[in-house]
Motif scaffolding. Structure first.
Motif, mmCIF file in Angstrom:
data_model
loop_
_atom_site.group_PDB
_atom_site.id
_atom_site.type_symbol
_atom_site.label_atom_id
_atom_site.label_comp_id
_atom_site.label_asym_id
_atom_site.label_seq_id
_atom_site.Cartn_x
_atom_site.Cartn_y
_atom_site.Cartn_z
ATOM 1 N N THR A 45 13.680 63.285 57.981
ATOM 2 C CA THR A 45 14.157 62.739 59.251
ATOM 3 C C THR A 45 15.665 62.913 59.355
ATOM 4 O O THR A 45 16.348 63.143 58.350
ATOM 5 N N SER A 46 16.161 62.778 60.567
ATOM 6 C CA SER A 46 17.602 62.893 60.783
ATOM 7 C C SER A 46 18.025 62.042 61.973
ATOM 8 O O SER A 46 17.193 61.645 62.797
ATOM 9 N N VAL A 47 19.331 61.768 62.033
ATOM 10 C CA VAL A 47 19.952 61.074 63.157
ATOM 11 C C VAL A 47 21.281 61.772 63.443
ATOM 12 O O VAL A 47 21.824 62.484 62.587
ATOM 13 N N ASN A 48 21.800 61.530 64.610
ATOM 14 C CA ASN A 48 23.112 62.044 64.981
ATOM 15 C C ASN A 48 24.130 61.483 63.991
ATOM 16 O O ASN A 48 24.235 60.267 63.828
ATOM 17 N N ALA A 49 24.890 62.348 63.349
ATOM 18 C CA ALA A 49 25.822 61.913 62.303
ATOM 19 C C ALA A 49 27.042 61.184 62.840
ATOM 20 O O ALA A 49 27.756 60.542 62.080
ATOM 21 N N SER A 50 27.274 61.253 64.141
ATOM 22 C CA SER A 50 28.479 60.625 64.684
ATOM 23 C C SER A 50 28.241 59.197 65.181
ATOM 24 O O SER A 50 29.189 58.528 65.594
ATOM 25 N N ILE A 51 27.011 58.701 65.126
ATOM 26 C CA ILE A 51 26.753 57.351 65.636
ATOM 27 C C ILE A 51 27.148 56.292 64.605
ATOM 28 O O ILE A 51 27.107 56.531 63.395
ATOM 29 N N ASP A 52 27.527 55.133 65.103
ATOM 30 C CA ASP A 52 27.787 53.993 64.220
ATOM 31 C C ASP A 52 26.457 53.537 63.615
ATOM 32 O O ASP A 52 25.429 53.560 64.275
ATOM 33 N N GLY A 53 26.487 53.140 62.369
ATOM 34 C CA GLY A 53 25.272 52.667 61.712
ATOM 35 C C GLY A 53 24.270 53.764 61.423
ATOM 36 O O GLY A 53 23.075 53.514 61.337
ATOM 37 N N ARG A 54 24.735 54.987 61.236
ATOM 38 C CA ARG A 54 23.825 56.129 61.046
ATOM 39 C C ARG A 54 22.932 55.981 59.811
ATOM 40 O O ARG A 54 21.756 56.289 59.852
ATOM 41 N N MET A 55 23.491 55.469 58.729
ATOM 42 C CA MET A 55 22.674 55.307 57.525
ATOM 43 C C MET A 55 21.661 54.188 57.723
ATOM 44 O O MET A 55 20.529 54.282 57.245
ATOM 45 N N GLU A 56 22.033 53.162 58.427
ATOM 46 C CA GLU A 56 21.094 52.087 58.738
ATOM 47 C C GLU A 56 19.944 52.627 59.585
ATOM 48 O O GLU A 56 18.784 52.276 59.352
ATOM 49 N N CYS A 57 20.254 53.497 60.539
ATOM 50 C CA CYS A 57 19.199 54.120 61.363
ATOM 51 C C CYS A 57 18.249 54.956 60.507
ATOM 52 O O CYS A 57 17.028 54.876 60.666
ATOM 53 N N ILE A 58 18.807 55.749 59.609
ATOM 54 C CA ILE A 58 17.982 56.556 58.700
ATOM 55 C C ILE A 58 17.094 55.642 57.861
ATOM 56 O O ILE A 58 15.889 55.852 57.734
ATOM 57 N N MET A 59 17.684 54.610 57.275
ATOM 58 C CA MET A 59 16.927 53.744 56.385
ATOM 59 C C MET A 59 15.882 52.936 57.143
ATOM 60 O O MET A 59 14.822 52.633 56.585
ATOM 61 N N ASP A 60 16.119 52.611 58.402
ATOM 62 C CA ASP A 60 15.079 51.954 59.201
ATOM 63 C C ASP A 60 13.865 52.866 59.335
ATOM 64 O O ASP A 60 12.718 52.416 59.219
#
Length: 127
Positions: A45-60
């Protein structure tokens, strides 16, 4: 997937052939980690790297998908991030907090690499 299927998979190829690794995973790590005869699960999975809380989004996403039961867990965790948006040490606490919730014993191999995409990506393999 089986161990043999894992060795032929594109997802493992992405991990093994990441040209800009800071913490590398190689074939020996994979061989030492996973047991033949046990099913191996994968998650990418991936998320936009520029968003705040990106690692939290990945871990969710990880917490909703990667289900591990009590026992001998074997897990490979690999992160890709853009060179212009590196991972900070405090971001990795999201990963360690999740690991602390896994019941039973576990063996983990992890790595990370820079890549050209503007996303934070993780690949997880587990059995």
């Amino acid at each position: 997937m089986t161990y043999k299927e894992l060795l032929d998979s594109a997802i493992l190829e992405d991990v093994l052939n990441s040209y800009n690794s800071l913490i590398r995973i190689d074939c020996n790590d994979v061989r030492d980690l996973f047991l033949e005869g046990r099913e191996i699960h994968d998650f990418d999975t991936s998320v936009n790297a520029s968003i705040d809380g990106r690692m939290e989004c990945i871990m969710d996403k990880v917490k909703r998908t990667v289900m591990v039961s009590n026992g001998d867990i074997r897990l490979l965790f690999y992160l890709f991030f853009p060179e212009n948006l590196p991972l900070m040490m405090h971001e990795l606490s999201q990963f360690t907090q999740w690991i602390d919730t896994i019941p039973g014993s576990y063996t983990i191999k992890w790595g990370m690499a820079k890549h050209s995409a503007q996303e934070l990506r993780t690949i997880i393999l587990w059995q």
